[in-house]
Design an enzyme around this catalytic site. Structure first.
Site, PDB file in Angstrom:
ATOM      1  NE  ARG A  56      -2.313  -1.846   3.074  1.00  0.00           N
ATOM      2  CZ  ARG A  56      -2.790  -2.229   4.256  1.00  0.00           C
ATOM      3  NH1 ARG A  56      -4.012  -1.876   4.610  1.00  0.00           N
ATOM      4  NH2 ARG A  56      -2.074  -2.942   5.084  1.00  0.00           N
ATOM      5  NE  ARG A  65      -5.506  -6.021  -4.083  1.00  0.00           N
ATOM      6  CZ  ARG A  65      -5.616  -5.917  -2.772  1.00  0.00           C
ATOM      7  NH1 ARG A  65      -4.547  -5.817  -2.030  1.00  0.00           N
ATOM      8  NH2 ARG A  65      -6.793  -5.909  -2.183  1.00  0.00           N
ATOM      9  CE1 TYR A 185      -3.442 -13.293  11.582  1.00  0.00           C
ATOM     10  CE2 TYR A 185      -1.414 -14.340  10.889  1.00  0.00           C
ATOM     11  CZ  TYR A 185      -2.122 -13.205  11.201  1.00  0.00           C
ATOM     12  OH  TYR A 185      -1.513 -11.981  11.148  1.00  0.00           O
TER      13      TYR A 185
HETATM   14  O1  CP3 Z   1       6.256  -7.141  -0.124  1.00  0.00           O
HETATM   15  C1  CP3 Z   1       6.236  -8.153   0.579  1.00  0.00           C
HETATM   16  O2  CP3 Z   1       6.782  -8.224   1.701  1.00  0.00           O
HETATM   17  C2  CP3 Z   1       5.604  -9.421   0.022  1.00  0.00           C
HETATM   18  C3  CP3 Z   1       4.252  -9.628   0.344  1.00  0.00           C
HETATM   19  C4  CP3 Z   1       3.764 -10.075   1.701  1.00  0.00           C
HETATM   20  C5  CP3 Z   1       2.437  -9.841   2.086  1.00  0.00           C
HETATM   21  N1  CP3 Z   1       2.200 -10.498   3.251  1.00  0.00           N
HETATM   22  C6  CP3 Z   1       1.480  -9.067   1.312  1.00  0.00           C
HETATM   23  C7  CP3 Z   1       0.343  -8.456   2.011  1.00  0.00           C
HETATM   24  C8  CP3 Z   1       4.367 -10.841   2.717  1.00  0.00           C
HETATM   25  C9  CP3 Z   1       5.793 -11.324   2.833  1.00  0.00           C
HETATM   26  C10 CP3 Z   1       3.355 -11.094   3.680  1.00  0.00           C
HETATM   27  C11 CP3 Z   1       3.565 -11.936   4.863  1.00  0.00           C
HETATM   28  C12 CP3 Z   1       2.582 -11.904   5.958  1.00  0.00           C
HETATM   29  N2  CP3 Z   1       1.228 -11.854   5.884  1.00  0.00           N
HETATM   30  C13 CP3 Z   1       2.950 -12.004   7.315  1.00  0.00           C
HETATM   31  C14 CP3 Z   1       4.351 -12.155   7.815  1.00  0.00           C
HETATM   32  C15 CP3 Z   1       5.075 -10.857   7.791  1.00  0.00           C
HETATM   33  C16 CP3 Z   1       4.636  -9.839   8.819  1.00  0.00           C
HETATM   34  O3  CP3 Z   1       4.189  -8.789   8.401  1.00  0.00           O
HETATM   35  O4  CP3 Z   1       4.772 -10.116  10.022  1.00  0.00           O
HETATM   36  C17 CP3 Z   1       1.766 -11.961   8.066  1.00  0.00           C
HETATM   37  C18 CP3 Z   1       1.671 -12.012   9.558  1.00  0.00           C
HETATM   38  C19 CP3 Z   1       0.675 -11.886   7.145  1.00  0.00           C
HETATM   39  C20 CP3 Z   1      -0.781 -11.853   7.457  1.00  0.00           C
HETATM   40  C21 CP3 Z   1      -1.347 -10.575   6.952  1.00  0.00           C
HETATM   41  N3  CP3 Z   1      -1.738 -10.385   5.645  1.00  0.00           N
HETATM   42  C22 CP3 Z   1      -1.492  -9.339   7.631  1.00  0.00           C
HETATM   43  C23 CP3 Z   1      -1.178  -9.102   9.082  1.00  0.00           C
HETATM   44  C24 CP3 Z   1      -1.978  -8.410   6.707  1.00  0.00           C
HETATM   45  C25 CP3 Z   1      -2.192  -6.922   6.889  1.00  0.00           C
HETATM   46  C26 CP3 Z   1      -3.607  -6.517   7.102  1.00  0.00           C
HETATM   47  C27 CP3 Z   1      -3.763  -5.039   6.768  1.00  0.00           C
HETATM   48  O5  CP3 Z   1      -4.544  -4.733   5.888  1.00  0.00           O
HETATM   49  O6  CP3 Z   1      -3.074  -4.224   7.404  1.00  0.00           O
HETATM   50  C28 CP3 Z   1      -2.132  -9.083   5.478  1.00  0.00           C
HETATM   51  C29 CP3 Z   1      -2.572  -8.496   4.214  1.00  0.00           C
HETATM   52  C30 CP3 Z   1      -1.465  -8.175   3.271  1.00  0.00           C
HETATM   53  N4  CP3 Z   1      -0.485  -9.043   2.933  1.00  0.00           N
HETATM   54  C31 CP3 Z   1      -1.297  -6.974   2.560  1.00  0.00           C
HETATM   55  C32 CP3 Z   1      -0.168  -7.138   1.757  1.00  0.00           C
HETATM   56  C33 CP3 Z   1       0.405  -6.176   0.757  1.00  0.00           C
HETATM   57  C34 CP3 Z   1      -2.214  -5.756   2.621  1.00  0.00           C
HETATM   58  C35 CP3 Z   1      -3.364  -6.046   1.710  1.00  0.00           C
HETATM   59  C36 CP3 Z   1      -3.917  -4.807   1.055  1.00  0.00           C
HETATM   60  O7  CP3 Z   1      -3.226  -4.182   0.248  1.00  0.00           O
HETATM   61  O8  CP3 Z   1      -5.095  -4.525   1.333  1.00  0.00           O
END
Ligand code: CP3
Length: 385
Positions: A56, A65, A185
């Protein structure tokens, strides 16, 4: 009892050479600064990339997106590939990380999970009881077929292939969630603060816990393996929530499953000067200062450190045994440039006490980060002498 979660050689994939077309086998990424640093070679400047560099904070990401749900975007090979490449083009980082999510393999294994914007992964049905665990683990993780483009992981395989075709010498990092973070989760049903329900299940019903961890290890292991076989030159296991565990609980009830997850990719090798080498494996967690050694002992080559402990202290705790990745405080990205610059220089100085250092954040890029700051940070690091 729990220690035999990883000791199961019969259903572990064997050691295997990566195909001749893999970027490491072809020598395309084998000499990249990131790979050399991950293998313990000190570079003149630390290679740099950012966790959550795709996402984002980038207007081009938000535009692409628009109207597509997060998990649908992850499973659209063209979109996932384009989003992966965006931060590489914009910031000139030393690595791409595949755009996906840790819950993607859960979805592919049949779990009803969604990602709620601003919140994170949410399960339709939390996994709380022995019969919930039995129902979940009845789905065989081997069905994910990490080497079959026509199987459930096909969109991931295709997304990785498309991406590495365009990345050239910049390595792609594949990733997966560690079993504990996935289980947190699954059991909680969504994001939680201290993962109390998951940690309770661990003690209330160790047998179900072990079955759950083993299943998560094989599901995330298949996800990692698919990405590496399809062309990722390194892999990172995210145990984001392991910091909520005591060292004792981590070592007994969690680490064996993380070892098992890494075993799915540990044996994948390529030929290099001086013999076969494995694909470098990074293990990262948040708030894991007390767990660093135990995390390394799961079979990681590199340890990712969050921003709570300085890298020199982390390296001391690890006996200076492995390269470190980290650990710029994401909060600093919003501070005046001079404050951020001083912090980054301090991180690099402290990183010098480890065998090698890859600069990264101590956790993900906050969504409201000014992307210009990230570009400038990369320029600063690349310009150091
Ligand atoms: O650029 C990168 O690092 C690669 C993409 C990536 C995403 N998630 C994309 C994503 C990676 C490596 C992850 C890993 C992930 N996902 C973790 C481990 C890393 C960490 O941050 O501790 C965890 C715990 C998740 C679970 C998850 N997915 C969370 C906590 C969230 C955020 C929720 C939010 O909206 O704040 C997601 C969603 C997510 N994963 C987004 C992205 C770009 C946001 C989605 C969006 O754009 O709406």
């Amino acid at each position: 009892m729990s220690s035999d979660v990883s000791a199961d050689p019969h259903d572990q994939p064997a050691t295997a050479a990566l195909g001749a077309a893999h970027p490491l086998s072809r020598g395309v990424t084998a000499a990249a600064p990131l790979i050399r640093a991950y293998q313990g070679e000190r570079m003149p400047q630390p290679p740099v990339w950012f966790m959550r560099q795709a996402g984002r904070s980038l207007p081009e990401y938000r535009a692409l997106r628009e109207g597509t749900a997060m998990l649908d975007a992850c499973l659209d090979p063209q979109m996932a590939s384009e989003i992966t490449l965006q931060p590489v083009r914009r910031h000139g980082v030393d690595a791409a990380i595949f755009f996906s999510d840790i819950v993607v393999p859960l979805r592919l294994a049949g779990v009803a999970v969604d990602i709620v914007p601003g919140r994170g992964p949410v399960l339709e049905r939390p996994v709380r009881t022995a019969s919930d665990v039995a129902r979940l683990t009845a789905a065989d993780p081997a069905a994910l077929a990490p080497d079959d483009v026509c199987g459930p992981l096909g969109p991931v395989i295709e997304g990785v292939r498309r991406t590495v075709d365009q990345l050239g010498p910049t390595p792609l990092i594949g990733f997966g969630g560690a079993p504990f973070t996935l289980a947190a989760y699954l059991v909680e049903g969504g994001p939680s603060k201290d993962h109390l329900r998951a940690r309770t299940l661990m003690h209330a019903d160790p047998e179900s816990w072990q079955a759950l961890m083993r299943w998560c290890a094989d599901v995330t292991g298949a996800f990692l393996r698919a990405q590496v076989l399809a062309g990722a030159s390194a892999a990172q296991l995210f145990d984001s929530w392991a910091g909520s565990l005591s060292l004792d609980d981590y070592a007994k009830h969690v680490a064996p499953a993380s070892t098992r997850a890494l075993e799915h990719v540990r044996g994948l090798t390529y030929d290099a000067e001086g013999g076969a080498r494995n694909v470098p494996l990074v293990h990262f967690g948040v708030g894991t200062g007390e767990l660093l050694k135990a995390m390394r002992d799961t079979g990681a080559d590199v340890i990712g450190v969050d921003y709570r402990i300085p890298l020199d202290e982390a390296s001391r705790r690890l006996g200076h045994s492995v390269p470190l990745q980290g650990n710029v405080d994401p909060a600093m990205l919003g501070a005046p440039w001079s404050v951020l610059e001083q912090h980054v220089r301090d991180v690099i100085e402290r990183g010098a006490s480890a065998p090698a250092h890859v600069l990264n954040l101590g956790h993900g890029v906050p969504p409201d980060t000014d992307p210009g700051v990230l570009t400038r940070l990369v320029e600063l690091v690349h310009g150091l002498d």
